[in-house]
Design an enzyme around this catalytic site. Structure first.
Site, PDB file in Angstrom:
ATOM      1  CG  HIS A  52     -18.903  -8.450 -36.608  1.00 49.00           C
ATOM      2  ND1 HIS A  52     -19.067  -9.214 -35.472  1.00 49.00           N
ATOM      3  CD2 HIS A  52     -18.669  -9.334 -37.618  1.00 49.00           C
ATOM      4  CE1 HIS A  52     -18.936 -10.496 -35.781  1.00 49.00           C
ATOM      5  NE2 HIS A  52     -18.690 -10.589 -37.072  1.00 49.00           N
ATOM      6  CD  GLU A  54     -21.118  -5.001 -32.847  1.00 48.62           C
ATOM      7  OE1 GLU A  54     -21.119  -5.256 -34.077  1.00 48.62           O
ATOM      8  OE2 GLU A  54     -21.487  -5.814 -31.999  1.00 48.62           O
ATOM      9  CB  CYS A  82     -19.489 -11.440 -31.177  1.00 50.33           C
ATOM     10  SG  CYS A  82     -18.309 -10.496 -32.175  1.00 50.33           S
ATOM     11  CB  CYS A  85     -17.826  -6.574 -31.410  1.00 45.66           C
ATOM     12  SG  CYS A  85     -17.990  -6.931 -33.180  1.00 45.66           S
TER      13      CYS A  85
END
Length: 171
Positions: A52, A54, A82, A85
């Site tokens: 992801h 992040e 999410c 993260c």
């Protein structure tokens, strides 16, 4: 630079994800008013469910600073983080997280729940929401609309092909 400037940088990263066919989410990490790390979504291309935006940015910042803890750093991301993260952000001890669009399905900074407000957790990161929310949301909406249109076109072409084969066999 302002929150808006840093979110604009994260938005540029999200466009890179979109251009690669990934869900358009981008992130930057800022320390002392300077962008020190960038990341964009690419779990499909990397075959990595943790890739992801992040996480990519957190890894780059940790490598640059030589520490898995990132005190005094701020993360700007185009979509509400999410659970995975957000957990990584807490472990990194970020001072602040700023996000653009809310995520009513998986967002844990206030949409589904607010992980950062859990009293039992030992680190509490400051949150700011809605910076460039309209632009970030539109980028995501356009991406998914484009994917749905491409899928519909693919189905349409498959039906045409089946119909043509059927007509050829009946002739």
């Amino acid at each position: 630079m302002t929150d808006l400037d840093f979110m604009a940088e994260a938005y540029l990263e999200a466009q890179k994800a979109r251009d690669a066919g990934e869900v358009p989410v981008g992130a930057v990490i800022v320390k002392d008013g300077v962008v020190i790390a960038r990341g964009y979504n690419h779990p499909i291309g990397k075959h990595d469910p943790t890739a992801h935006a992040e996480i990519v940015a957190l890894r780059a910042a940790a490598e640059l600073l030589g520490n898995y803890r990132l005190p005094g750093c701020e993360l700007f991301v185009t979509l509400e983080p999410c659970m995975m993260c957000a957990g990584a952000m807490m472990h990194a001890r970020l001072a602040r997280v700023v996000y653009g669009a809310s995520d009513p399905k998986t967002g844990v900074c206030g949409s589904v729940l607010n992980l950062f407000e859990q009293d039992k957790l030992n680190h509490h990161t400051s949150l700011s929401a809605g910076v460039m929310a309209a632009e970030c949301s539109l980028l995501l909406k356009n991406f998914f609309a484009s994917r749905r249109a491409a899928l519909a076109e693919k189905k349409k072409q498959a039906l045409i092909s089946v119909d043509e084969n059927s007509q050829t066999q009946n002739a």
